[in-house]
Scaffold this active site. Structure first.
Site, PDB file in Angstrom:
ATOM      1  N   LEU A   1      12.839 161.660  44.075  1.00 51.52           N
ATOM      2  CA  LEU A   1      13.368 162.423  42.908  1.00 51.52           C
ATOM      3  C   LEU A   1      12.034 163.526  42.525  1.00 51.52           C
ATOM      4  O   LEU A   1      11.115 163.205  41.973  1.00 51.52           O
ATOM      5  CB  LEU A   1      13.793 161.755  41.803  1.00 51.52           C
ATOM      6  CG  LEU A   1      14.481 160.351  42.139  1.00 51.52           C
ATOM      7  CD1 LEU A   1      14.747 159.505  40.950  1.00 51.52           C
ATOM      8  CD2 LEU A   1      15.596 160.710  42.979  1.00 51.52           C
ATOM      9  N   CYS A   2      12.537 164.719  42.785  1.00 52.06           N
ATOM     10  CA  CYS A   2      11.533 165.965  42.612  1.00 52.06           C
ATOM     11  C   CYS A   2      12.182 166.943  41.929  1.00 52.06           C
ATOM     12  O   CYS A   2      11.777 168.154  41.874  1.00 52.06           O
ATOM     13  CB  CYS A   2      11.078 166.447  43.811  1.00 52.06           C
ATOM     14  SG  CYS A   2      10.462 165.241  44.905  1.00 52.06           S
ATOM     15  N   ALA A   3      13.182 166.865  41.223  1.00 54.77           N
ATOM     16  CA  ALA A   3      14.081 167.785  40.737  1.00 54.77           C
ATOM     17  C   ALA A   3      13.713 168.578  39.251  1.00 54.77           C
ATOM     18  O   ALA A   3      14.033 169.467  38.868  1.00 54.77           O
ATOM     19  CB  ALA A   3      15.664 167.747  40.699  1.00 54.77           C
TER      20      ALA A   3
ATOM     21  N   THR B   1      18.363 160.377  36.324  1.00 57.19           N
ATOM     22  CA  THR B   1      17.786 159.878  37.712  1.00 57.19           C
ATOM     23  C   THR B   1      19.038 159.180  38.626  1.00 57.19           C
ATOM     24  O   THR B   1      19.049 159.404  39.699  1.00 57.19           O
ATOM     25  CB  THR B   1      16.886 158.953  37.324  1.00 57.19           C
ATOM     26  OG1 THR B   1      17.266 157.891  36.589  1.00 57.19           O
ATOM     27  CG2 THR B   1      15.705 159.710  36.909  1.00 57.19           C
TER      28      THR B   1
ATOM     29  N   ASN C   1       8.478 149.072  34.566  1.00 60.05           N
ATOM     30  CA  ASN C   1       9.346 149.490  35.638  1.00 60.05           C
ATOM     31  C   ASN C   1       8.219 150.725  36.393  1.00 60.05           C
ATOM     32  O   ASN C   1       7.938 151.680  35.530  1.00 60.05           O
ATOM     33  CB  ASN C   1      10.390 150.213  35.318  1.00 60.05           C
ATOM     34  CG  ASN C   1      11.187 150.876  36.256  1.00 60.05           C
ATOM     35  OD1 ASN C   1      10.801 150.914  37.372  1.00 60.05           O
ATOM     36  ND2 ASN C   1      12.521 151.211  36.086  1.00 60.05           N
TER      37      ASN C   1
ATOM     38  N   HIS D   1     -20.065 184.045  35.185  1.00 55.95           N
ATOM     39  CA  HIS D   1     -21.292 183.482  34.806  1.00 55.95           C
ATOM     40  C   HIS D   1     -21.448 183.125  33.125  1.00 55.95           C
ATOM     41  O   HIS D   1     -20.639 183.475  32.397  1.00 55.95           O
ATOM     42  CB  HIS D   1     -22.442 184.731  34.973  1.00 55.95           C
ATOM     43  CG  HIS D   1     -21.910 186.015  34.512  1.00 55.95           C
ATOM     44  ND1 HIS D   1     -20.895 186.498  34.935  1.00 55.95           N
ATOM     45  CD2 HIS D   1     -22.423 186.731  33.290  1.00 55.95           C
ATOM     46  CE1 HIS D   1     -20.664 187.732  34.371  1.00 55.95           C
ATOM     47  NE2 HIS D   1     -21.627 188.014  33.336  1.00 55.95           N
TER      48      HIS D   1
END
Length: 411
Positions: free
Chosen positions: A6-8, A80, A158, A308
């Site tokens: 699940l990547c949405a 989900t 979980n 720097h």
């Protein structure tokens, strides 16, 4: 057997880092969270279905050459359970489901022995997660979402890794949406618990649910401590390198710089001269760390310039940033208490040392200082001589008005 990852989602708790990238694409020890997950499961499955949505192109472009991976678009993020349902027509047998933001070390072999199973992790703060209670023969007998401390019956939570039978799609289709209009996978798990068909399997190795910026830094530190030294870049005279350090081909470490591992410096990066790179730091591709600058315990995304006389400690700095001379990120309170971070409008205790969380394409002028835990939204400009002690939204221009008094010189 196949897998669904699940990547949405948008990962709003990780803003500003996730304002311009999916959470699974955040690098941990030099590669995306999602790549860590895929490496753990790809030898166990035939196909890996990535359910994508927000900024999907970045996932597709990165993994496009992996023949096992296919993509399913979740146009609206409706929970989900809904994300899993988008894969229904592709899954013909038992399958794995993994959240795209969990990173773990343990093997998944044991979870495959059950018809329906959920991976568990034992934690000290279970009240922040979904708590699992086990009964006889490792059967799950209860699942409580973020219970109060007095309601806790277990330290098992979980872990966001599941092995399920194809029949779970029928359960998901018959669920009543939540008050937010979402279909949740955990509600399907509760149905399996009711009929005694869900087992729990403890993960014994490292596990982290990447939900906050300090989780990213913690996971990065853990996995950096697993690296083995490999020096392929150009090392000039009088450079000191200790500990396990990876310097990729095309990187340059200029004279009199000090590198203390574990550190990864990726291709195209230039460090020094006289720079100090301290442990648990990763410089992604094409970074520049200038003369007499120090980086400690930080993740610096690609194409960023830290010139720097600057100090960056315990921070996450986005891609394509450009800091002015003498930029400082403070990372510690006077009272040594946890740094407070604003997460979705609420103050949250983080860790004792935390610097700045800075989005992509941020530019700062000379002598800018960031107080511990501040977040700077993407595409912002910070003028010279500013002390930033509160969060800055994306697309902001921050500058300081000082009155300059000019008079005639007295003889």
């Amino acid at each position: 057997m196949d897998a669904i990852i699940l990547c949405a989602g948008k990962g709003t708790r990780l803003h500003p880092i996730t304002e311009s990238r999916p959470k699974p694409m955040i690098p941990i020890a030099g590669k995306p969270i999602l790549e860590h997950i895929i490496e753990k499961i790809e030898n166990h499955v035939e196909k890996i279905y990535l359910v994508v949505g927000f900024e999907k192109e970045k996932i597709i472009e990165y993994f496009n050459e992996n023949p096992k991976i296919e993509y399913i678009l979740q146009e609206k993020q409706l929970g989900t359970g809904h994300a899993v349902l988008t894969a229904k027509n592709f899954i013909k047998d038992d399958f794995l489901v993994l959240n795209g933001d969990v990173i773990f070390e343990d093997s998944i072999d044991e979870i495959l022995d059950y018809e329906n199973a959920v991976a568990l992790s034992k934690v000290d703060n279970p009240e922040n997660f979904g708590v699992i209670e086990l009964g006889y023969d490792n059967k799950v007998i209860n699942l409580l979402e973020k219970p109060k401390k007095e309601e806790l019956t277990s330290n098992f939570i979980n872990a966001g890794i599941y092995k399920l039978q194809n029949s779970v799609f029928g359960i998901l289709e018959n669920l009543v949406p939540s008050e937010r209009g979402e279909i949740e996978l955990t509600d399907a798990l509760k149905k399996l618990i009711e009929i005694g068909k869900l087992h729990g399997v403890e993960l014994n190795g490292y596990w982290n649910d990447i939900g906050h910026p300090w989780d990213v830094l913690s996971a990065n530190s853990h996995f950096l401590n697993k690296i083995i030294s490999k020096i392929s870049g150009k090392i000039e005279n009088n450079v000191s390198i200790t500990g396990n350090v990876i310097i990729e081909e095309g990187a340059v470490i200029k004279s009199n710089s000090v590198i203390e591992g574990p550190v990864i410096i990726k291709s195209g990066s230039i460090v020094g001269p006289l720079a100090y790179i301290r442990p648990n730091t990763i410089l992604m591709e094409n970074n520049f760390v200038g003369n007499s600058s120090e980086i400690k315990g930080s993740i610096i995304f690609e194409n960023t310039k830290i010139p720097h006389l600057s100090y960056v400690g315990d921070s996450i700095i986005g891609a394509n940033c450009n800091f002015g001379c003498n930029t400082i990120t403070a990372n510690l309170r006077f009272d040594n208490k946890p740094v407070i971070v604003n997460i979705k409008g609420k103050p949250v205790k983080s860790v004792r040392k935390l610097g700045a969380i800075i989005g992509d394409n941020v530019k700062s002028g000379i002598q800018v200082s960031f107080m511990p835990g501040v977040k700077i939204g993407s595409n912002s400009l910070i003028g010279a001589n500013c002390l930033i002690d509160s969060d800055i939204e994306q697309e902001s221009f921050v500058y300081k008005k000082d009155e300059l008094v000019i008079t005639k010189k007295r003889n």
